[in-house]
Design a protein around this motif. Structure first.
Motif, mmCIF file in Angstrom:
data_model
loop_
_atom_site.group_PDB
_atom_site.id
_atom_site.type_symbol
_atom_site.label_atom_id
_atom_site.label_comp_id
_atom_site.label_asym_id
_atom_site.label_seq_id
_atom_site.Cartn_x
_atom_site.Cartn_y
_atom_site.Cartn_z
ATOM 1 N N ALA A 122 -6.143 9.617 -9.080
ATOM 2 C CA ALA A 122 -7.145 9.131 -8.977
ATOM 3 C C ALA A 122 -6.542 7.553 -8.402
ATOM 4 O O ALA A 122 -6.858 6.941 -7.393
ATOM 5 N N THR A 123 -5.225 7.623 -7.940
ATOM 6 C CA THR A 123 -4.527 6.779 -7.708
ATOM 7 C C THR A 123 -4.229 6.604 -6.125
ATOM 8 O O THR A 123 -4.759 5.537 -5.416
ATOM 9 N N LEU A 124 -4.686 8.009 -5.174
ATOM 10 C CA LEU A 124 -4.467 8.079 -4.411
ATOM 11 C C LEU A 124 -5.381 7.652 -3.703
ATOM 12 O O LEU A 124 -5.796 7.572 -2.644
ATOM 13 N N VAL A 125 -6.261 8.043 -4.445
ATOM 14 C CA VAL A 125 -8.596 7.479 -3.743
ATOM 15 C C VAL A 125 -8.425 6.725 -4.251
ATOM 16 O O VAL A 125 -8.663 5.541 -3.083
ATOM 17 N N VAL A 126 -7.545 6.093 -5.333
ATOM 18 C CA VAL A 126 -7.590 3.688 -5.769
ATOM 19 C C VAL A 126 -7.116 3.110 -4.184
ATOM 20 O O VAL A 126 -7.449 2.294 -4.153
ATOM 21 N N GLY A 170 -6.847 4.512 -0.822
ATOM 22 C CA GLY A 170 -7.802 4.785 0.087
ATOM 23 C C GLY A 170 -8.999 3.689 0.469
ATOM 24 O O GLY A 170 -9.432 3.146 0.965
ATOM 25 N N LEU A 171 -9.385 3.976 -0.925
ATOM 26 C CA LEU A 171 -10.414 2.392 -1.137
ATOM 27 C C LEU A 171 -10.206 1.148 -0.946
ATOM 28 O O LEU A 171 -10.777 0.692 -0.100
ATOM 29 N N TRP A 172 -9.192 1.204 -1.102
ATOM 30 C CA TRP A 172 -8.176 -0.909 -1.244
ATOM 31 C C TRP A 172 -8.282 -0.510 0.371
ATOM 32 O O TRP A 172 -8.170 -2.312 0.472
ATOM 33 N N THR A 173 -7.528 0.283 0.964
ATOM 34 C CA THR A 173 -7.899 -0.461 2.552
ATOM 35 C C THR A 173 -8.887 -0.789 3.472
ATOM 36 O O THR A 173 -8.888 -1.647 3.955
ATOM 37 N N ARG A 174 -10.087 -0.065 2.321
ATOM 38 C CA ARG A 174 -10.699 -0.591 3.611
ATOM 39 C C ARG A 174 -11.774 -2.059 2.645
ATOM 40 O O ARG A 174 -12.210 -3.314 3.356
ATOM 41 N N TYR A 203 1.287 -1.533 -0.197
ATOM 42 C CA TYR A 203 -0.281 -0.559 -0.119
ATOM 43 C C TYR A 203 0.688 1.431 0.139
ATOM 44 O O TYR A 203 0.555 2.333 -0.608
ATOM 45 N N ALA A 204 2.104 1.061 0.780
ATOM 46 C CA ALA A 204 2.651 2.067 0.817
ATOM 47 C C ALA A 204 3.508 2.759 -0.552
ATOM 48 O O ALA A 204 3.802 4.284 -0.910
ATOM 49 N N SER A 205 4.252 1.522 -1.056
ATOM 50 C CA SER A 205 4.663 2.145 -2.019
ATOM 51 C C SER A 205 3.518 1.929 -3.700
ATOM 52 O O SER A 205 4.286 3.040 -4.465
ATOM 53 N N VAL A 206 2.221 2.184 -3.380
ATOM 54 C CA VAL A 206 1.306 2.712 -4.817
ATOM 55 C C VAL A 206 0.801 4.118 -4.432
ATOM 56 O O VAL A 206 1.125 4.296 -5.111
ATOM 57 N N ALA A 207 0.842 4.122 -2.938
ATOM 58 C CA ALA A 207 0.561 6.090 -2.727
ATOM 59 C C ALA A 207 2.033 6.308 -3.585
ATOM 60 O O ALA A 207 1.594 7.937 -3.633
#
Length: 415
Positions: free
Chosen positions: A385-389, A391-395, A291-295
């Motif tokens: 949009a990548t940052l939004v994704v 956030g959504l995927w953590t949930r 998750y940190a790498s994608v952010a």
């Protein structure tokens, strides 16, 4: 299965089948990257259209969307080495056609699109065969390190190849396409020298039923599904590769040599990270690292969109390449380590749809939004949009966040 000691620090260096596989990846990736520079610059020179740049990616993706079920099934039922060789031979012929057409002066937008379609068709069958072939060449315990070294092959070629392609394009497209043809031919020869690792398989049901079984396998494993879908949407929105010809020529006021440097940027960071991961494998907290790498990837895309300096742009692209490499190694390791061998072709085929959607379909998305809003706004929107994704995927996929190691991740949770 090879019996080399997986713990010896130099075992991969002395493991001949893997060395041949690695060399084939270097040559293929180099030729493919040079081809991408030539096609992108040539299409933009012929049409001046951002949408046409996006169409190049869409056309390459269509065969994968339509034929992946067949490709994955063939990779599980037939000799994967021979399938990969046949696919690369077809691509070699396609590139030779581009060289001849450019030299003969009858190159056109329509002909380029037709050849790109053929290349996409061949890659549809090549990707699952290649991906499923690697685990048969090295002990599974060494697979994450082998994947990192295999990825380093692609990135090493990607550093040199795009810059070389941009420089050589000054001497004409025929020279560039001829070089790519030669590189793919040499790569194919390396694959032909790999040992025969084919195991005859008798599978039940139709090709479509077997493909659906691969989809169900991924869908039921939340960590694998979360990892590959996270990468899909991150690169789908955040990828700006298709727009690099516009960035180079209009924003940076430079020629094809600058396009080559920009295309090399992600590979510089990716190679450095791949070599690091090959010697320092990820052991704990792989979900949080993913998750940190994608952010970080999304932030690097935004920084690239704001840059007006060539070298700063290359730096941010390199940062994005490094963070994307972390995501790739984690994703591929999870898929290969937790998939039975008799399903690796189908599961790799499903994974290739995700990869193709993020890359080729992402190029179309970039071209389309650039045609609507402009190149720079398109890049900035993609990074956001990548940052939004993320956030959504953590949930949506908390199991992925909790994943600790690549080998014993609790991936059997179902909906």
């Amino acid at each position: 299965m090879p019996h080399a000691d997986p713990h010896a620090p130099d075992f991969l260096r002395h493991h001949r089948p893997f060395v041949l596989y690695w060399l084939a990846r270097v040559l293929f990736s180099g030729g493919n990257q040079i081809k991408d520079v030539a096609v992108g610059w040539q299409v933009y020179s012929l049409t001046g259209s951002a949408l046409d740049l996006g169409l190049v990616g869409l056309i390459q993706f269509l065969p994968r969307l339509l034929l992946t079920a067949v490709a994955g099934d063939m990779a599980d039922r037939h000799d994967r080495r021979k399938l990969a060789v046949a696919a690369q031979l077809l691509q070699t012929l396609g590139l030779a056609t581009l060289a001849i057409a450019s030299a003969g002066g009858f190159i056109s937008r329509e002909l380029i699109f037709a050849i790109v379609l053929v290349l996409g068709l061949a890659q549809t069958f090549q990707m699952p065969a290649n991906a499923a072939l690697l685990p048969a060449l090295v002990p599974l315990v060494a697979l994450p390190r082998a994947l990192a070294l295999s990825a380093s092959a692609m990135q090493a070629a990607t550093i040199v190849a795009p810059a070389l392609g941009g420089l050589l394009y000054a001497f004409g497209a025929p020279l560039v396409y001829s070089l790519t043809t030669a590189l793919l031919a040499c790569s194919t020869l390396c694959l032909m020298r790999l040992p025969d690792v084919h195991v005859p398989r008798t599978l039940q049901g139709s090709a479509w039923e077997r493909f659906v079984e691969g989809i169900r396998f991924i869908r039921q494993r939340r960590i694998i599904f979360g990892a590959i879908s996270l990468d899909l949407f991150a690169v789908l929105f955040g990828g700006a590769t298709a727009l690099l010809p516009i960035i180079a020529s209009e924003l940076l006021q430079a020629g094809p040599w600058a396009l080559g440097l920009l295309r090399s940027g992600p590979a510089i960071g990716a190679l450095a990270m791949a070599l690091w991961l090959a010697h320092h494998p990820l052991r704990r907290s792989v979900g949080r690292i993913l998750y940190a790498s994608v952010a970080a990837y999304g932030l690097s895309v935004i920084a690239f969109g704001l840059s007006t300096n060539l070298w700063l742009s290359v730096f941010f692209l390199a940062l994005g390449g490094a963070t994307d490499m972390v995501s790739m190694v984690i994703r591929q390791s999870l898929v290969q380590l937790q998939t039975p061998d008799d399903m690796r072709g189908r599961v790799s085929a499903v994974n290739s749809i995700f990869i193709g959607a993020s890359n080729q379909l992402g190029e179309f998305e970039s071209g389309l939004t650039a045609a609507w809003f402009g190149a720079v706004p398109s890049v900035l929107l993609g990074g956001a949009a990548t940052l939004v994704v993320v956030g959504l995927w953590t949930r949506l996929f908390p199991q992925l966040m909790q994943a600790d190691t690549l080998h014993d991740a609790p991936d059997t949770a179902r909906n």
